[in-house]
Design a protein around this motif. Sequence first.
Motif, mmCIF file in Angstrom:
data_model
loop_
_atom_site.group_PDB
_atom_site.id
_atom_site.type_symbol
_atom_site.label_atom_id
_atom_site.label_comp_id
_atom_site.label_asym_id
_atom_site.label_seq_id
_atom_site.Cartn_x
_atom_site.Cartn_y
_atom_site.Cartn_z
ATOM 1 N N LYS A 63 -1.531 31.445 59.132
ATOM 2 C CA LYS A 63 -1.470 31.392 60.592
ATOM 3 C C LYS A 63 -2.143 30.123 61.127
ATOM 4 C CE LYS A 63 -0.997 36.342 61.422
ATOM 5 N NZ LYS A 63 0.404 36.196 61.888
ATOM 6 N N GLY B 97 4.111 30.959 61.134
ATOM 7 C CA GLY B 97 2.898 31.753 61.306
ATOM 8 C C GLY B 97 3.121 33.234 61.140
ATOM 9 N N SER B 98 4.196 33.605 60.462
ATOM 10 C CA SER B 98 4.582 35.013 60.351
ATOM 11 C C SER B 98 4.576 35.493 58.908
ATOM 12 C CB SER B 98 5.976 35.229 60.943
ATOM 13 O OG SER B 98 5.985 34.998 62.337
#
Length: 253
Positions: free
Chosen positions: A170, A241-242
């Motif tokens: 992230k 960011g997943s």
Amino acid sequence: MSLQMPDFRIDGKRALVTGAGRGIGLAISRAFAAAGAKVTLCARSTAEIEAAAEELRAAGHRAEALALDVTDIAEFAAAVAELPAFDIFVNNAGTNRPKPFAEVSEADYDAVMGLNLKGAMFSAQAVTRRMVAAGKAGSVINMSSQMGHVGAADRTLYCASKWAIEGFTKALSIELGAHGIRVNTICPTYIETPLTRPYFEDPAFKAAVLSKIKLGRLGRVDDITGAALFLASDASALMTGSALMLDGGWTAD
């Protein structure tokens, strides 16, 4: 009105996959090669990684071997610095030493965190440093786990390493977004690989694992390749960011 299909092809892209000599890493390398990428397969064992690359070349694909230990931070960085920037990086090398926390040794910590976290972070640093310098947008895929989202007995070290990878992913996605570099994780459940196969020789352990997987079966390496290709390709162009959960429903409750 014409229908615009998502593009899962990665023709002409250069992909680096660590831990590519066997298991998940080799399966992803095969999928990337079939989708048009030139794949650099990286692992510690020279014979194993050369054989894997030759298999892909024999099938008519573009592949090369890079015999490196990602825990040798300086050597890995020096090697990557000499290569053209990659478009895709699969940060897959990893290990596990499951045992009760009371029995975890400093050597266990160094082995698991040294590869799963330190090796992964500095490998990503070396690869993305080249991407940024070359002005090349791309995709970083950090191999995480369902254990980066939950806990489990005898998995304190492994969970610590994978929870850390989730946070690292992230944060890195925020830093690299302006450069067009996407950073995501794949989070599998238990996958049958050479690393995990010995665990399932214990019928009680296997039954306990299957009781948590809602789809009622262990994962296969081919269950991971579609997700990896999605994250590597423009089909996931807005995703960063997943975490992509491939856990058979383990974390659903």
